[in-house]
Write an enzyme that holds these catalytic residues in place. Structure first.
Site, PDB file in Angstrom:
ATOM      1  N   ARG A 110      -8.169   7.976   0.697  1.00 54.16           N
ATOM      2  CA  ARG A 110      -8.674   8.455   1.988  1.00 54.16           C
ATOM      3  C   ARG A 110      -9.980   9.217   1.857  1.00 54.16           C
ATOM      4  O   ARG A 110     -10.811   9.187   2.777  1.00 54.16           O
ATOM      5  CB  ARG A 110      -7.633   9.346   2.663  1.00 54.16           C
ATOM      6  CG  ARG A 110      -6.306   8.664   2.928  1.00 54.16           C
ATOM      7  CD  ARG A 110      -6.468   7.445   3.808  1.00 54.16           C
ATOM      8  NE  ARG A 110      -5.177   6.811   4.080  1.00 54.16           N
ATOM      9  CZ  ARG A 110      -5.061   5.620   4.654  1.00 54.16           C
ATOM     10  NH1 ARG A 110      -6.138   4.929   5.007  1.00 54.16           N
ATOM     11  NH2 ARG A 110      -3.875   5.096   4.869  1.00 54.16           N
ATOM     12  N   HIS A 159      -0.582   3.271  15.087  1.00 54.85           N
ATOM     13  CA  HIS A 159      -1.343   3.653  13.890  1.00 54.85           C
ATOM     14  C   HIS A 159      -2.817   3.873  14.234  1.00 54.85           C
ATOM     15  O   HIS A 159      -3.410   4.875  13.817  1.00 54.85           O
ATOM     16  CB  HIS A 159      -1.212   2.565  12.823  1.00 54.85           C
ATOM     17  CG  HIS A 159      -2.111   2.786  11.637  1.00 54.85           C
ATOM     18  ND1 HIS A 159      -1.880   3.786  10.705  1.00 54.85           N
ATOM     19  CD2 HIS A 159      -3.251   2.166  11.243  1.00 54.85           C
ATOM     20  CE1 HIS A 159      -2.843   3.751   9.788  1.00 54.85           C
ATOM     21  NE2 HIS A 159      -3.687   2.778  10.087  1.00 54.85           N
ATOM     22  N   GLU A 175       2.735  -2.488   5.284  1.00 58.43           N
ATOM     23  CA  GLU A 175       2.263  -3.621   6.086  1.00 58.43           C
ATOM     24  C   GLU A 175       3.101  -4.867   5.782  1.00 58.43           C
ATOM     25  O   GLU A 175       3.825  -4.929   4.797  1.00 58.43           O
ATOM     26  CB  GLU A 175       0.791  -3.923   5.771  1.00 58.43           C
ATOM     27  CG  GLU A 175      -0.110  -2.686   5.891  1.00 58.43           C
ATOM     28  CD  GLU A 175      -1.586  -3.020   5.968  1.00 58.43           C
ATOM     29  OE1 GLU A 175      -1.922  -4.180   6.255  1.00 58.43           O
ATOM     30  OE2 GLU A 175      -2.391  -2.093   5.746  1.00 58.43           O
ATOM     31  N   THR A 191      -4.233  -3.887  -4.029  1.00 60.24           N
ATOM     32  CA  THR A 191      -3.337  -4.162  -2.910  1.00 60.24           C
ATOM     33  C   THR A 191      -2.109  -4.827  -3.515  1.00 60.24           C
ATOM     34  O   THR A 191      -2.231  -5.831  -4.223  1.00 60.24           O
ATOM     35  CB  THR A 191      -3.988  -5.119  -1.889  1.00 60.24           C
ATOM     36  OG1 THR A 191      -5.249  -4.595  -1.477  1.00 60.24           O
ATOM     37  CG2 THR A 191      -3.090  -5.330  -0.682  1.00 60.24           C
ATOM     38  N   GLU A 237      -1.000   9.707   8.134  1.00 61.58           N
ATOM     39  CA  GLU A 237      -0.328  10.111   9.372  1.00 61.58           C
ATOM     40  C   GLU A 237       0.791  11.128   9.101  1.00 61.58           C
ATOM     41  O   GLU A 237       0.910  12.128   9.803  1.00 61.58           O
ATOM     42  CB  GLU A 237       0.255   8.868  10.065  1.00 61.58           C
ATOM     43  CG  GLU A 237      -0.806   7.888  10.541  1.00 61.58           C
ATOM     44  CD  GLU A 237      -0.233   6.496  10.782  1.00 61.58           C
ATOM     45  OE1 GLU A 237      -0.129   5.720   9.810  1.00 61.58           O
ATOM     46  OE2 GLU A 237       0.123   6.195  11.939  1.00 61.58           O
ATOM     47  N   ASP A 266      -7.435  -7.777   5.974  1.00 61.88           N
ATOM     48  CA  ASP A 266      -6.472  -6.794   6.464  1.00 61.88           C
ATOM     49  C   ASP A 266      -6.821  -6.438   7.903  1.00 61.88           C
ATOM     50  O   ASP A 266      -7.945  -6.063   8.208  1.00 61.88           O
ATOM     51  CB  ASP A 266      -6.487  -5.540   5.586  1.00 61.88           C
ATOM     52  CG  ASP A 266      -5.294  -4.640   5.874  1.00 61.88           C
ATOM     53  OD1 ASP A 266      -4.251  -5.158   6.315  1.00 61.88           O
ATOM     54  OD2 ASP A 266      -5.410  -3.418   5.663  1.00 61.88           O
ATOM     55  N   LYS A 307     -10.399   0.989  -0.671  1.00 64.37           N
ATOM     56  CA  LYS A 307      -9.227   0.123  -0.576  1.00 64.37           C
ATOM     57  C   LYS A 307      -9.242  -1.042  -1.561  1.00 64.37           C
ATOM     58  O   LYS A 307      -8.206  -1.660  -1.784  1.00 64.37           O
ATOM     59  CB  LYS A 307      -9.103  -0.442   0.849  1.00 64.37           C
ATOM     60  CG  LYS A 307      -8.619   0.579   1.870  1.00 64.37           C
ATOM     61  CD  LYS A 307      -8.762   0.048   3.276  1.00 64.37           C
ATOM     62  CE  LYS A 307      -8.182   0.991   4.320  1.00 64.37           C
ATOM     63  NZ  LYS A 307      -6.711   1.019   4.354  1.00 64.37           N
ATOM     64  N   GLN A 314     -12.671   6.615   1.315  1.00 59.54           N
ATOM     65  CA  GLN A 314     -12.789   5.872   2.573  1.00 59.54           C
ATOM     66  C   GLN A 314     -13.517   6.688   3.639  1.00 59.54           C
ATOM     67  O   GLN A 314     -14.395   6.171   4.346  1.00 59.54           O
ATOM     68  CB  GLN A 314     -11.378   5.511   3.055  1.00 59.54           C
ATOM     69  CG  GLN A 314     -11.328   4.677   4.332  1.00 59.54           C
ATOM     70  CD  GLN A 314      -9.890   4.468   4.822  1.00 59.54           C
ATOM     71  OE1 GLN A 314      -8.929   4.885   4.180  1.00 59.54           O
ATOM     72  NE2 GLN A 314      -9.755   3.823   5.965  1.00 59.54           N
ATOM     73  N   GLU A 350      -0.150   2.190   2.540  1.00 61.96           N
ATOM     74  CA  GLU A 350      -0.059   1.687   3.909  1.00 61.96           C
ATOM     75  C   GLU A 350       1.023   0.622   3.923  1.00 61.96           C
ATOM     76  O   GLU A 350       0.940  -0.369   3.188  1.00 61.96           O
ATOM     77  CB  GLU A 350      -1.401   1.104   4.383  1.00 61.96           C
ATOM     78  CG  GLU A 350      -2.468   2.181   4.585  1.00 61.96           C
ATOM     79  CD  GLU A 350      -3.724   1.677   5.283  1.00 61.96           C
ATOM     80  OE1 GLU A 350      -3.950   0.440   5.289  1.00 61.96           O
ATOM     81  OE2 GLU A 350      -4.477   2.513   5.813  1.00 61.96           O
ATOM     82  N   ASP A 395      -1.124  -1.607   1.160  1.00 62.94           N
ATOM     83  CA  ASP A 395      -2.592  -1.533   1.129  1.00 62.94           C
ATOM     84  C   ASP A 395      -2.982  -0.127   0.666  1.00 62.94           C
ATOM     85  O   ASP A 395      -3.305   0.747   1.465  1.00 62.94           O
ATOM     86  CB  ASP A 395      -3.122  -1.846   2.538  1.00 62.94           C
ATOM     87  CG  ASP A 395      -4.628  -1.713   2.638  1.00 62.94           C
ATOM     88  OD1 ASP A 395      -5.312  -1.873   1.613  1.00 62.94           O
ATOM     89  OD2 ASP A 395      -5.115  -1.439   3.753  1.00 62.94           O
TER      90      ASP A 395
END
Ligand code: MN
Length: 433
Positions: free
Chosen positions: A255, A152, A219, A275, A378, A145, A271, A258, A217, A251
């Site tokens: 948080r 971002h 992507e 996925t 975000e 990834d 993560k 992480q 996420e 993904d």
């Protein structure tokens, strides 16, 4: 099954070499009746793997509008010498076959679906997409990834490291990435269980508990078909010879796990639990009308990453993220700083081999406006605000029961739309903790 009136054009397609008869610059109509503006119209022709009530063994299929052509059966009727490409229940043999075969198969499919003379043979091999169960379309070899969206990366830098420059010193010099977990790449629709993990609470207590900051996420993923010779780099100019196509990627990210683990070696268990990818792989050839110049790079990248004299691999794809069917974001892929061609060149620049079925994802896609941001990290600015959904509830991060859908579209030939399909997943409470 092969009728007596199979057109002579197919014979050329079967015996190759085949001129690229992929329809460009004109709108083709199909005897299937698929609408010209359908995202899975005759200019898209994505490949997937499915089963249905009548087909217990997985089949290779091609989406045409709201139907699926059983390509395993169609090939048996029309391309018997290519049967091995479609007989394994995965896309793996087709991926490994290489660019010339990909182009020939797509040309044959375009012909079959736009020429009335094939209707009698192929119409019985169309099934409604709603009757099919989609499977993981290929064997995921390795999964990487990237982190190639400047907006971002800037947002995340401001959120997590507000006292430092938003972009790390290396960010404009190389496409940063991390090695993900191929074994937990799952097909759209697979339940997502809230992962437990170690994290640090604001008061400094270290606990092991289900994540309370589960995120998505948005992507785009790229699927390697025919790898370069082992140990050889894949230059930016060779991208289309190695990459078969694209899919949508979510993904999933915890948080809180992480944030505690990512220093010093980057994302790990926050993560690796899941996925999700879309079931349909869109051939690179379907994106010909979506290719654009990527944004200017400053500083100019080193020669092995310099694409200024290569055919551009910026892609004008617009993503849409829905949370419980409420549109929360429309991230624009067009602004991605590093292209997939540069990502593959970087990935292989040290002699690392890639294999058929390698998947590499773009990194979260975010645009400049808040309604273009591709993660809740975000959108809620790390939980400091919340998102209002139409049902009156609010979210900072995902709740059990939430369903996330990510779709993509791109311009096709003659005003048509190329759909990149959908990756969908619902969050479930952990059951075995
Ligand atoms: Mn990611």
């Amino acid at each position: 099954m092969r009728g007596p009136d199979v057109p002579v054009e197919l014979v050329r397609a079967r015996s190759g070499p085949v001129s690229n008869s992929t329809v460009t610059g004109k709108t083709a109509t199909s005897w299937t009746g698929v609408a010209a503006n359908h995202p899975f119209g005759v200019h898209t022709l994505p490949y997937g793997v499915f089963t249905d009530a009548a087909r217990e063994q997985p089949r290779v299929g091609v989406a045409v509008g709201d139907a699926i052509l059983d390509l395993t059966a169609a090939a048996a009727a029309l391309l018997p010498e290519h049967l091995t490409l479609f007989g394994s229940g995965t896309l793996d043999p087709l991926l490994a076959a290489g660019r010339r075969t990909w182009t020939a198969v797509r040309a044959a499919l375009t012909e079959w679906l736009t020429d009335d003379r094939y209707a009698d043979v192929l119409a019985p091999l169309l099934i409604p997409a709603t009757a099919a169960a989609m499977r993981l379309p290929f064997t995921v070899a390795d999964y990487v990834d990237f982190y190639s969206c400047e907006q971002h990366a800037t947002n995340v830098g401001q959120i997590l490291r507000p006292d430092q420059p938003a972009l790390p010193a290396n960010w404009r010099h190389l496409p940063a990435g991390y090695h993900g977990r191929a074994g937990t790449v799952v097909v759209s629709g697979t339940p997502i269980y809230r992962p437990p993990g170690q994290r640090r609470l604001p008061d400094g207590t270290i606990i092991f508990a289900p994540s309370s900051a589960l995120d998505f996420e948005a992507e785009v993923g790229f699927v390697v078909g025919a790898p370069p010779v082992s140990g050889r780099p894949a230059p930016v100019t060779d991208f289309a010879n190695h990459v078969f196509g694209l899919c949508m990627v979510n993904d999933w990210s915890a948080r809180d796990i992480q944030a505690w683990e990512y220093l010093p070696l980057g994302p790990f268990l926050g993560k690796s639990f899941a996925t999700s990818i879309s079931p349909w792989v869109i051939p690179l050839d379907a994106l010909a009308s979506a290719r654009i110049q990527p944004p200017p790079r400053n500083p100019c990248p080193l020669p092995y990453l310099d694409d200024s004299r290569a055919e551009p691999w910026g892609l004008n794809i617009t993503l849409e993220v829905r949370l419980n069917d409420h549109l929360v974001s429309r991230p624009p892929f067009a602004g991605m700083y590093w292209t997939a061609a540069q990502q593959l060149a970087h990935l292989t620049s040290n002699g690392a081999c890639v294999r058929t079925g390698d998947l590499f994802a773009s990194g979260t896609v975010s645009g400049p406006a808040p309604n273009q941001w591709g993660s809740l990290l975000e959108l809620s600015w790390n939980g400091s605000s919340s998102l209002a959904l139409t049902d009156g509830t609010t979210r900072s991060f995902l709740a059990d029961g939430d369903e996330v859908s990510i779709t993509g579209t791109a311009p096709g030939p003659a005003g048509s739309t190329i759909g990149l399909g959908e990756v969908r997943g619902q969050v479930h409470a952990l059951v075995h903790a």
